[in-house]
Scaffold this motif. Structure first.
Motif, PDB file in Angstrom:
ATOM      1  N   ALA A  63      -3.911  -1.499  -6.692  1.00  0.00           N
ATOM      2  CA  ALA A  63      -3.832  -1.558  -8.159  1.00  0.00           C
ATOM      3  C   ALA A  63      -4.410  -0.307  -8.791  1.00  0.00           C
ATOM      4  CB  ALA A  63      -4.562  -2.799  -8.666  1.00  0.00           C
ATOM      5  N   ALA A  64      -5.529   0.173  -8.243  1.00  0.00           N
ATOM      6  CA  ALA A  64      -6.172   1.364  -8.809  1.00  0.00           C
ATOM      7  C   ALA A  64      -5.292   2.597  -8.633  1.00  0.00           C
ATOM      8  CB  ALA A  64      -7.527   1.581  -8.143  1.00  0.00           C
ATOM      9  N   ILE A  65      -4.677   2.746  -7.464  1.00  0.00           N
ATOM     10  CA  ILE A  65      -3.819   3.907  -7.213  1.00  0.00           C
ATOM     11  C   ILE A  65      -2.621   3.900  -8.164  1.00  0.00           C
ATOM     12  CG2 ILE A  65      -2.300   4.998  -5.510  1.00  0.00           C
ATOM     13  CD1 ILE A  65      -4.243   3.948  -3.346  1.00  0.00           C
ATOM     14  N   ILE A  66      -2.013   2.730  -8.340  1.00  0.00           N
ATOM     15  CA  ILE A  66      -0.878   2.619  -9.263  1.00  0.00           C
ATOM     16  C   ILE A  66      -1.319   2.932 -10.688  1.00  0.00           C
ATOM     17  CG2 ILE A  66       0.750   0.994 -10.308  1.00  0.00           C
ATOM     18  CD1 ILE A  66       0.888  -0.408  -7.574  1.00  0.00           C
ATOM     19  N   ALA A  67      -2.456   2.375 -11.095  1.00  0.00           N
ATOM     20  CA  ALA A  67      -2.934   2.572 -12.467  1.00  0.00           C
ATOM     21  C   ALA A  67      -3.242   4.036 -12.761  1.00  0.00           C
ATOM     22  CB  ALA A  67      -4.185   1.719 -12.702  1.00  0.00           C
ATOM     23  N   VAL A  68      -3.657   4.778 -11.753  1.00  0.00           N
ATOM     24  CA  VAL A  68      -3.993   6.194 -11.949  1.00  0.00           C
ATOM     25  C   VAL A  68      -2.759   7.078 -11.854  1.00  0.00           C
ATOM     26  CG1 VAL A  68      -5.220   8.165 -10.952  1.00  0.00           C
ATOM     27  CG2 VAL A  68      -6.382   5.964 -11.207  1.00  0.00           C
ATOM     28  N   PHE A  69      -1.962   6.895 -10.813  1.00  0.00           N
ATOM     29  CA  PHE A  69      -0.930   7.882 -10.501  1.00  0.00           C
ATOM     30  C   PHE A  69       0.399   7.656 -11.218  1.00  0.00           C
ATOM     31  CE2 PHE A  69      -3.849   8.655  -6.985  1.00  0.00           C
ATOM     32  CZ  PHE A  69      -3.890  10.044  -7.009  1.00  0.00           C
ATOM     33  N   VAL A  70       0.710   6.438 -11.630  1.00  0.00           N
ATOM     34  CA  VAL A  70       1.947   6.250 -12.404  1.00  0.00           C
ATOM     35  C   VAL A  70       1.863   6.983 -13.746  1.00  0.00           C
ATOM     36  CG1 VAL A  70       3.402   4.579 -13.597  1.00  0.00           C
ATOM     37  CG2 VAL A  70       2.659   4.128 -11.254  1.00  0.00           C
ATOM     38  N   PRO A  71       0.806   6.776 -14.540  1.00  0.00           N
ATOM     39  CA  PRO A  71       0.716   7.540 -15.802  1.00  0.00           C
ATOM     40  C   PRO A  71       0.641   9.051 -15.591  1.00  0.00           C
ATOM     41  CG  PRO A  71      -0.790   5.671 -15.833  1.00  0.00           C
ATOM     42  CD  PRO A  71      -0.285   5.793 -14.431  1.00  0.00           C
ATOM     43  N   LEU A  72      -0.103   9.484 -14.562  1.00  0.00           N
ATOM     44  CA  LEU A  72      -0.205  10.923 -14.303  1.00  0.00           C
ATOM     45  C   LEU A  72       1.154  11.511 -13.907  1.00  0.00           C
ATOM     46  CD1 LEU A  72      -3.591  11.251 -12.356  1.00  0.00           C
ATOM     47  CD2 LEU A  72      -3.102  11.920 -14.730  1.00  0.00           C
ATOM     48  N   PHE A 124       0.824  -1.204   0.000  1.00  0.00           N
ATOM     49  CA  PHE A 124       0.000   0.000   0.000  1.00  0.00           C
ATOM     50  C   PHE A 124       0.867   1.266   0.000  1.00  0.00           C
ATOM     51  CE2 PHE A 124      -2.690   3.263   2.006  1.00  0.00           C
ATOM     52  CZ  PHE A 124      -3.752   3.239   1.117  1.00  0.00           C
ATOM     53  N   LEU A 125       1.960   1.240   0.720  1.00  0.00           N
ATOM     54  CA  LEU A 125       2.865   2.391   0.732  1.00  0.00           C
ATOM     55  C   LEU A 125       3.474   2.610  -0.647  1.00  0.00           C
ATOM     56  CD1 LEU A 125       4.758   1.917   4.114  1.00  0.00           C
ATOM     57  CD2 LEU A 125       2.979   3.586   3.598  1.00  0.00           C
ATOM     58  N   PHE A 126       3.825   1.524  -1.337  1.00  0.00           N
ATOM     59  CA  PHE A 126       4.366   1.644  -2.687  1.00  0.00           C
ATOM     60  C   PHE A 126       3.367   2.326  -3.605  1.00  0.00           C
ATOM     61  CE2 PHE A 126       4.685  -0.098  -7.000  1.00  0.00           C
ATOM     62  CZ  PHE A 126       5.966   0.318  -7.342  1.00  0.00           C
ATOM     63  N   ALA A 127       2.116   1.870  -3.544  1.00  0.00           N
ATOM     64  CA  ALA A 127       1.088   2.475  -4.392  1.00  0.00           C
ATOM     65  C   ALA A 127       0.869   3.942  -4.024  1.00  0.00           C
ATOM     66  CB  ALA A 127      -0.220   1.688  -4.257  1.00  0.00           C
ATOM     67  N   SER A 128       0.739   4.223  -2.726  1.00  0.00           N
ATOM     68  CA  SER A 128       0.450   5.585  -2.275  1.00  0.00           C
ATOM     69  C   SER A 128       1.598   6.549  -2.560  1.00  0.00           C
ATOM     70  CB  SER A 128       0.139   5.582  -0.778  1.00  0.00           C
ATOM     71  OG  SER A 128      -0.959   4.750  -0.488  1.00  0.00           O
ATOM     72  N   SER A 129       2.818   6.022  -2.569  1.00  0.00           N
ATOM     73  CA  SER A 129       3.977   6.883  -2.838  1.00  0.00           C
ATOM     74  C   SER A 129       3.897   7.512  -4.222  1.00  0.00           C
ATOM     75  CB  SER A 129       5.269   6.077  -2.694  1.00  0.00           C
ATOM     76  OG  SER A 129       5.484   5.687  -1.355  1.00  0.00           O
ATOM     77  N   TRP A 130       3.250   6.827  -5.172  1.00  0.00           N
ATOM     78  CA  TRP A 130       3.129   7.392  -6.512  1.00  0.00           C
ATOM     79  C   TRP A 130       2.216   8.616  -6.516  1.00  0.00           C
ATOM     80  CZ3 TRP A 130       6.148   6.754 -10.532  1.00  0.00           C
ATOM     81  CH2 TRP A 130       6.955   5.625 -10.567  1.00  0.00           C
ATOM     82  N   ALA A 131       1.261   8.650  -5.589  1.00  0.00           N
ATOM     83  CA  ALA A 131       0.447   9.859  -5.460  1.00  0.00           C
ATOM     84  C   ALA A 131       1.305  11.031  -4.995  1.00  0.00           C
ATOM     85  CB  ALA A 131      -0.707   9.622  -4.485  1.00  0.00           C
ATOM     86  N   MET A 132       2.245  10.752  -4.099  1.00  0.00           N
ATOM     87  CA  MET A 132       3.134  11.818  -3.620  1.00  0.00           C
ATOM     88  C   MET A 132       4.161  12.194  -4.672  1.00  0.00           C
ATOM     89  SD  MET A 132       1.846  12.723  -0.861  1.00  0.00           S
ATOM     90  CE  MET A 132       3.084  14.004  -0.674  1.00  0.00           C
ATOM     91  N   VAL A 133       4.506  11.263  -5.568  1.00  0.00           N
ATOM     92  CA  VAL A 133       5.371  11.622  -6.696  1.00  0.00           C
ATOM     93  C   VAL A 133       4.697  12.692  -7.532  1.00  0.00           C
ATOM     94  CG1 VAL A 133       6.332  10.797  -8.884  1.00  0.00           C
ATOM     95  CG2 VAL A 133       6.617   9.439  -6.804  1.00  0.00           C
ATOM     96  N   LEU A 134       3.410  12.501  -7.813  1.00  0.00           N
ATOM     97  CA  LEU A 134       2.666  13.498  -8.594  1.00  0.00           C
ATOM     98  C   LEU A 134       2.617  14.832  -7.856  1.00  0.00           C
ATOM     99  CD1 LEU A 134       0.942  14.171 -11.075  1.00  0.00           C
ATOM    100  CD2 LEU A 134      -1.062  13.377  -9.773  1.00  0.00           C
TER     101      LEU A 134
END
Length: 262
Positions: free
Chosen positions: A242-251, A156-166
């Motif tokens: 999965a949803a967080i990764i799918a949204v925030f990696v491309p963004l 979950f931290l891995f996925a959420s970290s991509w939101a902070m990357v954005l």
């Protein structure tokens, strides 16, 4: 005059590992980074358990047994802000400007930062988890349950970290990143089952607490640590991740390309 052309045959994952190693190498010169990752979850675990736990569940020991692991997860969740801050600092200092002149995947530059911070999160989880066991927490699920719960947190931290990357790529200042933390991360934590059972929350917010990703995380950890049978809570956690990764990696990749060309 000859022109030097930089080429590489390494794939994005290998390049990401190199970027992560580069980031982790700075720990030798700034070991305080490890302390920074430990401090927030440690303070949350100890302060809430000892000063509020008895009021919530009759004794701090009962509260620790119910909420201790999820408190650690919440503290680590708050610490993902450092990913956005570090990324913002690298861009501000021109680190990425130098790296982009080399044949390095744009994904690798961002993924390397996330991967390095995941190593720090794992370190903090080990330390603070050890403190929780030292003050009385016990896991009926044994070593396998502890490992599964740790895996759930890190996923979950891995996925959420991509939101902070954005956030780090789009923020105008460090203060704005910290504001985002207060505005987004804290409401998620306090409207979940991290602290208390959902049934004790006001009716108006129970519907949200049930679908809150941190509820899925907290409930998944309890199932693993108590030795229960994984069910809908784990499926919800995997779906949210999965949803967080799918949204925030491309963004994030899109925002990074815009920053390079803007």
């Amino acid at each position: 005059m000859s022109v030097t052309t930089w080429t590489t045959h390494r794939g994005p994952l290998a390049q990401s590992a190199s970027m992560a190693a580069r980031s982790l190498a700075s720990i030798k010169h700034q070991p305080a980074q490890l302390i920074d990752f430990v401090m927030i979850p440690m303070m949350i675990l100890l302060s809430i358990t000892f000063f509020m736990g008895g009021q919530m569940m009759g004794s701090w020991q009962d509260f620790l047994q119910y909420a201790g692991p999820s408190l650690i997860a919440m503290g680590l969740f708050f610490a993902i802000t450092s990913t956005g801050l570090s990324l913002y600092g690298d861009i501000k200092d021109g680190v990425f400007d130098r790296l982009t002149a080399m044949p390095v995947s744009r994904f690798a530059l961002l993924a390397g930062r996330v991967a390095a911070d995941m190593v720090k999160h794992a370190w903090a989880l080990l330390v603070v988890g050890g403190v929780a066991f030292a003050i009385g927490y016990r896991a009926d699920g044994g070593g396998l349950g502890v490992a599964a719960a740790a895996g759930a947190v890190l996923l979950f931290l891995f996925a959420s970290s991509w939101a902070m990357v954005l956030v780090g790529l789009t923020a105008k200042s460090e203060e704005q990143i910290q504001t985002w933390m207060v505005a987004l991360l804290m409401p998620l934590a306090y409207t979940s089952s991290i602290f208390v059972e959902i049934e004790t929350l006001p009716t108006a917010v129970q519907w949200w607490a049930e679908i809150n990703p941190l509820t899925a995380l907290g409930d998944s950890m309890r199932v693993f640590l108590d030795g229960g049978t994984p069910g809908g809570e784990v499926a919800a956690l995997l779906g949210w991740s999965a949803a967080i990764i799918a949204v925030f990696v491309p963004l994030s990749l899109r925002a990074y390309r815009r920053k390079l060309t803007g």
